[in-house]
Design an enzyme around this catalytic site. Structure first.
Site, mmCIF file in Angstrom:
data_model
loop_
_atom_site.group_PDB
_atom_site.id
_atom_site.type_symbol
_atom_site.label_atom_id
_atom_site.label_comp_id
_atom_site.label_asym_id
_atom_site.label_seq_id
_atom_site.Cartn_x
_atom_site.Cartn_y
_atom_site.Cartn_z
ATOM 1 C CG HIS A 163 -1.916 -1.059 1.330
ATOM 2 N ND1 HIS A 163 -2.044 -1.858 2.435
ATOM 3 C CD2 HIS A 163 -2.866 -1.480 0.463
ATOM 4 C CE1 HIS A 163 -3.025 -2.729 2.252
ATOM 5 N NE2 HIS A 163 -3.540 -2.525 1.061
ATOM 6 C CE LYS A 199 -11.474 -7.064 2.034
ATOM 7 N NZ LYS A 199 -10.256 -6.422 1.535
ATOM 8 N NE ARG A 206 -2.986 -6.683 -4.935
ATOM 9 C CZ ARG A 206 -3.802 -7.275 -4.094
ATOM 10 N NH1 ARG A 206 -3.340 -7.733 -2.969
ATOM 11 N NH2 ARG A 206 -5.076 -7.422 -4.388
ATOM 12 C CB SER A 261 -4.392 -6.773 4.635
ATOM 13 O OG SER A 261 -3.943 -5.536 4.133
HETATM 14 N N1 COA Z 1 -0.272 -3.988 -1.781
HETATM 15 C C1 COA Z 1 -0.639 -4.900 -0.898
HETATM 16 N N2 COA Z 1 -1.911 -5.300 -0.735
HETATM 17 C C2 COA Z 1 -2.829 -4.722 -1.514
HETATM 18 C C3 COA Z 1 -2.514 -3.750 -2.461
HETATM 19 C C4 COA Z 1 -1.158 -3.389 -2.580
HETATM 20 N N3 COA Z 1 -0.765 -2.496 -3.465
HETATM 21 N N4 COA Z 1 -3.646 -3.381 -3.069
HETATM 22 C C5 COA Z 1 -4.629 -4.085 -2.529
HETATM 23 N N5 COA Z 1 -4.141 -4.906 -1.591
HETATM 24 C C6 COA Z 1 -4.875 -5.903 -0.840
HETATM 25 C C7 COA Z 1 -5.524 -5.384 0.353
HETATM 26 O O1 COA Z 1 -4.683 -5.456 1.479
HETATM 27 C C8 COA Z 1 -6.706 -6.288 0.474
HETATM 28 O O2 COA Z 1 -6.309 -7.506 1.079
HETATM 29 P P1 COA Z 1 -7.332 -8.328 1.963
HETATM 30 O O3 COA Z 1 -8.475 -8.691 1.066
HETATM 31 O O4 COA Z 1 -6.535 -9.479 2.400
HETATM 32 O O5 COA Z 1 -7.774 -7.425 3.083
HETATM 33 C C9 COA Z 1 -7.091 -6.550 -0.969
HETATM 34 O O6 COA Z 1 -5.910 -6.388 -1.680
HETATM 35 C C10 COA Z 1 -8.098 -5.588 -1.542
HETATM 36 O O7 COA Z 1 -8.433 -4.656 -0.612
HETATM 37 P P2 COA Z 1 -8.456 -3.089 -0.738
HETATM 38 O O8 COA Z 1 -7.624 -2.578 -1.839
HETATM 39 O O9 COA Z 1 -8.225 -2.526 0.620
HETATM 40 O O10 COA Z 1 -9.863 -2.885 -1.169
HETATM 41 P P3 COA Z 1 -11.076 -3.399 -0.425
HETATM 42 O O11 COA Z 1 -11.714 -4.317 -1.375
HETATM 43 O O12 COA Z 1 -10.788 -3.916 0.928
HETATM 44 O O13 COA Z 1 -11.838 -2.042 -0.224
HETATM 45 C C11 COA Z 1 -13.256 -0.238 -0.919
HETATM 46 C C12 COA Z 1 -12.562 -1.545 -1.258
HETATM 47 C C13 COA Z 1 -13.292 0.074 0.544
HETATM 48 C C14 COA Z 1 -12.511 0.858 -1.631
HETATM 49 C C15 COA Z 1 -14.677 -0.414 -1.515
HETATM 50 O O14 COA Z 1 -15.301 -1.502 -0.905
HETATM 51 C C16 COA Z 1 -15.522 0.813 -1.322
HETATM 52 O O15 COA Z 1 -15.400 1.748 -2.082
HETATM 53 N N6 COA Z 1 -16.403 0.800 -0.288
HETATM 54 C C17 COA Z 1 -17.290 1.914 0.003
HETATM 55 C C18 COA Z 1 -18.725 1.592 -0.448
HETATM 56 C C19 COA Z 1 -18.873 1.818 -1.933
HETATM 57 O O16 COA Z 1 -18.725 2.909 -2.444
HETATM 58 N N7 COA Z 1 -19.190 0.728 -2.646
HETATM 59 C C20 COA Z 1 -19.386 0.753 -4.065
HETATM 60 C C21 COA Z 1 -18.076 0.479 -4.796
HETATM 61 S S1 COA Z 1 -18.394 0.264 -6.535
#
Ligand code: COA
Length: 164
Positions: free
Chosen positions: A20, A44, A94, A132
């Site tokens: 991140h 989550k 990624r 994560s």
């Molecule tokens: N390096 C390491 N890990 C990474 C990464 C990077 N560059 N990019 C993503 N990841 C990992 C994250 O740690 C996470 O791992 P996990 O699933 O083990 O926790 C996974 O990849 C994806 O997670 P993240 O990028 O944090 O996205 P998310 O899916 O958890 O969150 C939100 C997405 C919060 C942005 C999305 O749900 C959101 O916008 N929510 C608000 C409600 C909304 O508007 N919804 C409509 C969306 S269309």
């Protein structure tokens, strides 16, 4: 010259990893302001509370050079981006496997807010396999995660899962 635009890098960040941070640093070179937006409620089952996730991210990001801030948000991401007068959503890519989920989110967000673009940044290849969840799992079984997380996160995970 960097654009005067504000980019929002949103996610769960449970916890923030070096992957991140790599994306945050890259975004900081492209945008005037980068807001790391931590989703307060998520589907989550998080290990860390939203306050803890924000604090861990703030501490880790304070070591980076750039105009960054960390906030939590609730509700729709595009509404939050509008409220803070942001212009762009940043997502890290990624591997090819990220594409389908990311494309779905980006296209849906565009349906909700035509004026907000999603920009994808490639994570450094040395972090391309981190999530994560994997970090937490390896920490739970006392594997070495020191290369993949900032020191404050390492310390916190070591407190939760003390070495035997
Ligand atoms: N390096 C390491 N890990 C990474 C990464 C990077 N560059 N990019 C993503 N990841 C990992 C994250 O740690 C996470 O791992 P996990 O699933 O083990 O926790 C996974 O990849 C994806 O997670 P993240 O990028 O944090 O996205 P998310 O899916 O958890 O969150 C939100 C997405 C919060 C942005 C999305 O749900 C959101 O916008 N929510 C608000 C409600 C909304 O508007 N919804 C409509 C969306 S269309």
């Amino acid at each position: 010259m960097k654009s005067e635009r504000t980019a929002v890098y949103a996610g769960t960040f449970d916890p923030i990893t070096n992957g991140h941070l790599d994306v945050v640093a890259r975004a900081g070179k492209m945008f005037h302001t980068v807001v790391v937006a931590i989703a307060a409620s998520t589907t989550k089952n998080t290990l860390f509370s939203v306050e803890e996730r924000v604090n861990l991210a703030r501490e880790a990001i304070s070591a980076l050079e750039g105009n960054f801030r960390v906030e939590s948000f609730d509700g729709l991401l595009v509404e939050y981006v509008r409220n803070i007068k942001g212009n762009v959503i940043i997502r890290g890519l990624r591997a090819v496997s990220d594409y389908e989920y990311e494309a779905q989110m980006a296209l849906f967000n565009r349906q909700l807010a035509e004026d907000i673009e999603t920009v994808f940044l490639m994570t450094a290849d040395k972090y391309s396999f981190i999530t994560s969840s994997i970090i937490k799992q390896v920490a739970m079984y006392h594997g070495d995660i020191s290369r993949f997380v900032p020191t404050n996160v390492l310390k916190k995970l070591n407190d939760i899962y003390p070495q035997k």
